[in-house]
Design a protein around this motif. Structure first.
Motif, PDB file in Angstrom:
ATOM      1  N   HIS A  27       0.858  -1.192   0.000  1.00  0.00           N
ATOM      2  CA  HIS A  27       0.000   0.000   0.000  1.00  0.00           C
ATOM      3  C   HIS A  27       0.887   1.234   0.000  1.00  0.00           C
ATOM      4  O   HIS A  27       1.679   1.433   0.924  1.00  0.00           O
ATOM      5  CB  HIS A  27      -0.918   0.012   1.227  1.00  0.00           C
ATOM      6  CG  HIS A  27      -1.863   1.157   1.241  1.00  0.00           C
ATOM      7  ND1 HIS A  27      -2.374   1.680   2.398  1.00  0.00           N
ATOM      8  CD2 HIS A  27      -2.408   1.891   0.238  1.00  0.00           C
ATOM      9  CE1 HIS A  27      -3.192   2.681   2.113  1.00  0.00           C
ATOM     10  NE2 HIS A  27      -3.221   2.833   0.806  1.00  0.00           N
ATOM     11  N   SER A  29       0.936   4.929   0.531  1.00  0.00           N
ATOM     12  CA  SER A  29       0.077   5.896   1.199  1.00  0.00           C
ATOM     13  C   SER A  29       0.940   7.012   1.772  1.00  0.00           C
ATOM     14  O   SER A  29       1.980   6.738   2.379  1.00  0.00           O
ATOM     15  CB  SER A  29      -0.682   5.179   2.324  1.00  0.00           C
ATOM     16  OG  SER A  29      -1.378   6.094   3.111  1.00  0.00           O
ATOM     17  N   ILE A 123      -5.094   0.960   6.040  1.00  0.00           N
ATOM     18  CA  ILE A 123      -6.258   0.520   5.259  1.00  0.00           C
ATOM     19  C   ILE A 123      -7.512   0.918   6.026  1.00  0.00           C
ATOM     20  O   ILE A 123      -7.662   0.570   7.194  1.00  0.00           O
ATOM     21  CB  ILE A 123      -6.223  -1.008   5.045  1.00  0.00           C
ATOM     22  CG1 ILE A 123      -4.997  -1.400   4.222  1.00  0.00           C
ATOM     23  CG2 ILE A 123      -7.517  -1.493   4.383  1.00  0.00           C
ATOM     24  CD1 ILE A 123      -4.724  -2.891   4.181  1.00  0.00           C
ATOM     25  N   LEU A 127     -10.613   2.408   1.038  1.00  0.00           N
ATOM     26  CA  LEU A 127     -10.109   1.365   0.141  1.00  0.00           C
ATOM     27  C   LEU A 127     -11.141   0.262  -0.117  1.00  0.00           C
ATOM     28  O   LEU A 127     -10.858  -0.684  -0.843  1.00  0.00           O
ATOM     29  CB  LEU A 127      -8.817   0.769   0.702  1.00  0.00           C
ATOM     30  CG  LEU A 127      -7.629   1.736   0.661  1.00  0.00           C
ATOM     31  CD1 LEU A 127      -6.442   1.173   1.425  1.00  0.00           C
ATOM     32  CD2 LEU A 127      -7.243   2.053  -0.771  1.00  0.00           C
ATOM     33  N   HIS A 130     -11.666  -1.131  -3.712  1.00  0.00           N
ATOM     34  CA  HIS A 130     -10.471  -0.771  -4.482  1.00  0.00           C
ATOM     35  C   HIS A 130      -9.979  -1.967  -5.305  1.00  0.00           C
ATOM     36  O   HIS A 130      -9.908  -3.087  -4.807  1.00  0.00           O
ATOM     37  CB  HIS A 130      -9.371  -0.313  -3.526  1.00  0.00           C
ATOM     38  CG  HIS A 130      -8.266   0.424  -4.192  1.00  0.00           C
ATOM     39  ND1 HIS A 130      -8.275   1.790  -4.347  1.00  0.00           N
ATOM     40  CD2 HIS A 130      -7.114  -0.009  -4.750  1.00  0.00           C
ATOM     41  CE1 HIS A 130      -7.169   2.169  -4.961  1.00  0.00           C
ATOM     42  NE2 HIS A 130      -6.454   1.098  -5.221  1.00  0.00           N
ATOM     43  N   LEU A 132      -7.436  -4.353  -6.717  1.00  0.00           N
ATOM     44  CA  LEU A 132      -6.110  -4.776  -6.264  1.00  0.00           C
ATOM     45  C   LEU A 132      -5.107  -4.937  -7.410  1.00  0.00           C
ATOM     46  O   LEU A 132      -4.029  -5.484  -7.212  1.00  0.00           O
ATOM     47  CB  LEU A 132      -6.222  -6.067  -5.456  1.00  0.00           C
ATOM     48  CG  LEU A 132      -6.935  -5.892  -4.119  1.00  0.00           C
ATOM     49  CD1 LEU A 132      -7.206  -7.229  -3.461  1.00  0.00           C
ATOM     50  CD2 LEU A 132      -6.156  -4.974  -3.201  1.00  0.00           C
ATOM     51  N   ASN A 136      -1.234   1.591  -6.441  1.00  0.00           N
ATOM     52  CA  ASN A 136      -0.987   2.036  -5.074  1.00  0.00           C
ATOM     53  C   ASN A 136      -1.480   1.066  -3.996  1.00  0.00           C
ATOM     54  O   ASN A 136      -1.233   1.290  -2.812  1.00  0.00           O
ATOM     55  CB  ASN A 136      -1.589   3.422  -4.840  1.00  0.00           C
ATOM     56  CG  ASN A 136      -3.100   3.411  -4.903  1.00  0.00           C
ATOM     57  OD1 ASN A 136      -3.702   2.570  -5.552  1.00  0.00           O
ATOM     58  ND2 ASN A 136      -3.715   4.360  -4.226  1.00  0.00           N
ATOM     59  N   PHE A 137      -2.166  -0.005  -4.389  1.00  0.00           N
ATOM     60  CA  PHE A 137      -2.684  -0.973  -3.417  1.00  0.00           C
ATOM     61  C   PHE A 137      -2.860  -2.300  -4.139  1.00  0.00           C
ATOM     62  O   PHE A 137      -3.739  -2.438  -4.991  1.00  0.00           O
ATOM     63  CB  PHE A 137      -4.016  -0.469  -2.855  1.00  0.00           C
ATOM     64  CG  PHE A 137      -4.557  -1.254  -1.700  1.00  0.00           C
ATOM     65  CD1 PHE A 137      -3.764  -1.618  -0.625  1.00  0.00           C
ATOM     66  CD2 PHE A 137      -5.893  -1.612  -1.672  1.00  0.00           C
ATOM     67  CE1 PHE A 137      -4.273  -2.329   0.450  1.00  0.00           C
ATOM     68  CE2 PHE A 137      -6.421  -2.321  -0.605  1.00  0.00           C
ATOM     69  CZ  PHE A 137      -5.612  -2.678   0.453  1.00  0.00           C
TER      70      PHE A 137
END
Length: 182
Positions: A27, A29, A123, A127, A130, A132, A136-137
């Protein structure tokens, strides 16, 4: 690291739960890349599984589970923790794998238990849903696959689910000190 393709998730949930062990959750962030090695998972097998959030049908909370594979299903529990599942199998099937524990790799603190995992990886509800496969994740394979023994046990905290509570649908890497509960 190689990002897992959607076809990895579009398979039997038990197989995905076992094969997520040893993979890396990534992740990005606040300009930091957080990486943890997945060491414990639980499989939730769709609406017939009385422990799954999908057992009562689709709701606003669980609708992500009914969507396509390779999406994050993030929800809030006990008024204080987020938990993350990975949606598996075909759209409409509503199966997912709960990520229970991570071994810290980079910019991650202790992550034993699903709530601490989400806190360590930053998280939260933003998210939920989101994809996968984003930049970014995502979940990735390590450059070299490690050989390890997998332990199977009943899931944790699902005593209400009658016979489903006793099913061995929890998987973890044997001997790993970051597993939430032996």
């Amino acid at each position: 690291m190689q990002k897992l393709p959607r076809t990895f998730y579009d398979r039997d949930t038990i197989v995905v739960a076992r094969e997520l062990l040893g993979k890396y959750l990534v992740h990005v962030s606040n300009r930091f890349e957080c990486i943890g090695r997945i060491v414990e998972t639980e499989a939730y097998l769709g609406p017939h599984d009385l422990a799954a959030h999908s057992a009562r049908g689709m709701t606003p909370r669980n609708k992500v589970m009914f969507g396509p594979p390779a999406h994050a299903y993030v929800y809030f529990i006990y008024g204080m923790y987020f938990c993350m599942n990975v949606v598996t199998e075909r759209e409409g099937h509503a199966s997912a794998v709960l990520l229970r524990a991570l071994e810290p790799v980079e910019n991650v603190d202790r992550a034993c238990g699903p709530g601490l995992l989400c806190r360590a990886m930053e998280i939260d509800h933003r998210l939920n849903g989101h994809d996968l496969l984003s930049d970014n994740f995502f979940i990735a394979s390590p450059t070299e696959e490690e050989v390890f023994k997998t332990v199977k046990r009943p899931r944790i905290g699902v005593d209400y689910a009658r016979h489903w509570a006793r099913r061995h649908l929890r998987f973890y890497i044997a001997g790993n000190p970051h597993v939430s509960k032996k």
